[in-house]
Write a protein that holds these residues in place. Sequence first.
Motif, mmCIF file in Angstrom:
data_model
loop_
_atom_site.group_PDB
_atom_site.id
_atom_site.type_symbol
_atom_site.label_atom_id
_atom_site.label_comp_id
_atom_site.label_asym_id
_atom_site.label_seq_id
_atom_site.Cartn_x
_atom_site.Cartn_y
_atom_site.Cartn_z
ATOM 1 N N GLY A 129 1.247 -1.473 0.026
ATOM 2 C CA GLY A 129 0.102 -0.027 -0.054
ATOM 3 C C GLY A 129 0.548 1.561 -0.057
ATOM 4 N N ASP A 130 0.398 2.421 0.433
ATOM 5 C CA ASP A 130 0.841 3.702 0.261
ATOM 6 C C ASP A 130 1.120 3.934 1.451
ATOM 7 O OD1 ASP A 130 -2.332 5.354 -0.150
ATOM 8 O OD2 ASP A 130 -1.880 4.595 1.045
ATOM 9 N N MET A 131 1.385 2.982 2.813
ATOM 10 C CA MET A 131 1.865 4.119 4.123
ATOM 11 C C MET A 131 3.178 2.938 4.123
ATOM 12 S SD MET A 131 -1.119 4.533 4.647
ATOM 13 C CE MET A 131 -1.099 5.177 6.697
ATOM 14 N N ALA A 132 4.215 4.109 4.448
ATOM 15 C CA ALA A 132 5.504 4.178 5.344
ATOM 16 C C ALA A 132 5.294 3.179 5.781
ATOM 17 C CB ALA A 132 5.482 6.006 5.938
ATOM 18 N N TYR A 133 4.839 2.590 6.894
ATOM 19 C CA TYR A 133 5.182 1.883 7.901
ATOM 20 C C TYR A 133 5.414 0.512 7.068
ATOM 21 C CZ TYR A 133 0.081 0.353 7.744
ATOM 22 O OH TYR A 133 -1.451 0.034 7.684
ATOM 23 N N GLU A 134 4.342 0.201 6.056
ATOM 24 C CA GLU A 134 4.180 -1.166 5.365
ATOM 25 C C GLU A 134 5.831 -1.509 4.986
ATOM 26 O OE1 GLU A 134 0.348 -1.532 2.746
ATOM 27 O OE2 GLU A 134 1.000 0.377 3.338
ATOM 28 N N TYR A 135 6.877 -0.661 4.730
ATOM 29 C CA TYR A 135 7.810 -0.802 3.921
ATOM 30 C C TYR A 135 9.232 -0.843 5.431
ATOM 31 C CZ TYR A 135 5.618 0.161 -0.282
ATOM 32 O OH TYR A 135 4.784 0.275 -0.814
ATOM 33 N N ARG A 136 10.156 -2.135 4.260
ATOM 34 C CA ARG A 136 11.156 -2.431 5.927
ATOM 35 C C ARG A 136 12.475 -1.109 5.009
ATOM 36 N NH1 ARG A 136 12.941 -9.013 8.372
ATOM 37 N NH2 ARG A 136 14.499 -7.539 9.199
ATOM 38 N N TYR A 137 12.433 -1.535 3.953
ATOM 39 C CA TYR A 137 14.256 -0.494 3.868
ATOM 40 C C TYR A 137 13.846 0.758 3.405
ATOM 41 C CZ TYR A 137 15.584 -5.456 5.087
ATOM 42 O OH TYR A 137 15.419 -6.950 5.557
ATOM 43 N N TRP A 138 14.447 1.467 3.951
ATOM 44 C CA TRP A 138 14.955 2.971 3.283
ATOM 45 C C TRP A 138 16.488 3.109 2.988
ATOM 46 C CZ3 TRP A 138 10.116 5.536 2.921
ATOM 47 C CH2 TRP A 138 8.930 5.197 3.448
ATOM 48 N N GLY A 139 16.246 4.216 1.892
ATOM 49 C CA GLY A 139 16.863 4.840 1.656
ATOM 50 C C GLY A 139 17.069 5.978 2.299
ATOM 51 N N GLN A 140 18.728 6.882 2.068
ATOM 52 C CA GLN A 140 19.026 8.284 3.170
ATOM 53 C C GLN A 140 18.299 8.963 1.559
ATOM 54 O OE1 GLN A 140 20.821 8.449 5.809
ATOM 55 N NE2 GLN A 140 20.085 6.324 5.566
ATOM 56 N N GLY A 141 17.701 9.468 1.256
ATOM 57 C CA GLY A 141 16.573 10.318 0.346
ATOM 58 C C GLY A 141 18.121 10.865 -0.471
ATOM 59 N N THR A 142 17.162 11.399 -1.962
ATOM 60 C CA THR A 142 17.765 12.270 -2.692
ATOM 61 C C THR A 142 17.058 13.700 -3.100
ATOM 62 O OG1 THR A 142 18.623 12.444 -5.241
ATOM 63 C CG2 THR A 142 17.205 11.846 -5.543
ATOM 64 N N GLN A 143 17.633 14.968 -3.010
ATOM 65 C CA GLN A 143 16.276 16.104 -2.953
ATOM 66 C C GLN A 143 16.880 16.761 -4.396
ATOM 67 O OE1 GLN A 143 15.752 18.703 -0.346
ATOM 68 N NE2 GLN A 143 14.656 19.059 -2.051
ATOM 69 N N VAL A 144 14.837 16.938 -4.639
ATOM 70 C CA VAL A 144 14.236 17.446 -5.562
ATOM 71 C C VAL A 144 13.803 18.664 -5.555
ATOM 72 C CG1 VAL A 144 12.905 16.912 -7.506
ATOM 73 C CG2 VAL A 144 13.927 15.273 -6.916
ATOM 74 N N THR A 145 14.939 20.044 -6.562
ATOM 75 C CA THR A 145 14.305 20.945 -5.907
ATOM 76 C C THR A 145 13.591 21.470 -7.309
ATOM 77 O OG1 THR A 145 15.890 21.605 -4.751
ATOM 78 C CG2 THR A 145 14.655 23.352 -5.744
ATOM 79 N N VAL A 146 12.534 21.761 -7.508
ATOM 80 C CA VAL A 146 11.854 22.341 -8.969
ATOM 81 C C VAL A 146 11.270 23.769 -8.413
ATOM 82 C CG1 VAL A 146 10.037 21.966 -10.588
ATOM 83 C CG2 VAL A 146 10.643 20.009 -9.044
ATOM 84 N N SER A 147 11.878 24.749 -9.662
ATOM 85 C CA SER A 147 11.612 26.389 -9.788
ATOM 86 C C SER A 147 10.996 26.670 -9.989
ATOM 87 C CB SER A 147 13.156 27.023 -9.634
ATOM 88 O OG SER A 147 13.617 26.252 -11.255
ATOM 89 N N SER A 148 10.038 27.703 -10.252
ATOM 90 C CA SER A 148 8.879 28.013 -10.064
ATOM 91 C C SER A 148 9.319 29.519 -11.805
ATOM 92 C CB SER A 148 7.949 28.903 -10.266
ATOM 93 O OG SER A 148 8.300 30.121 -9.231
#
Length: 125
Positions: free
Chosen positions: A106-125
């Motif tokens: 599903g779409d709930m974070a608790y359903e997932y066991r492993y996670w990465g550290q993340g990558t930043q996405v910035t969209v300018s207007s």
Amino acid sequence: QVQLVESGGGLVQAGGSLRLTCAASGRTFTNYAMAWFRRGPGTEREFVAAISWSGLSTYYSDSVKGRFTISRANAKNTVYLQMNSLKPEDTAVYYCAAVAADGVPGDMAYEYRYWGQGTQVTVSS
């Protein structure tokens, strides 16, 4: 253990595109369903998209449906998020997540066991 490393984030103008990559290592990649979540400035973590271990089933949030595409290359232990028609509200840290599953979780974070550290996405207007 499954280790996940995201890449591909950056700064892009509204209407542009980016492709995020999540490289997995550790246990057998094909046993795991994968997903992308994001956390924007001052917001809660939000589900973006998920894909089954086979790649045959996908699931998207309404906010990205029709603009983003999740895919995977099991031979490369990699999952992708192609992001088109980006909007300033897509600005966030994007996280890759994994869980051992037959179908699409599903779409709930608790359903997932492993996670990465993340990558930043910035969209300018």
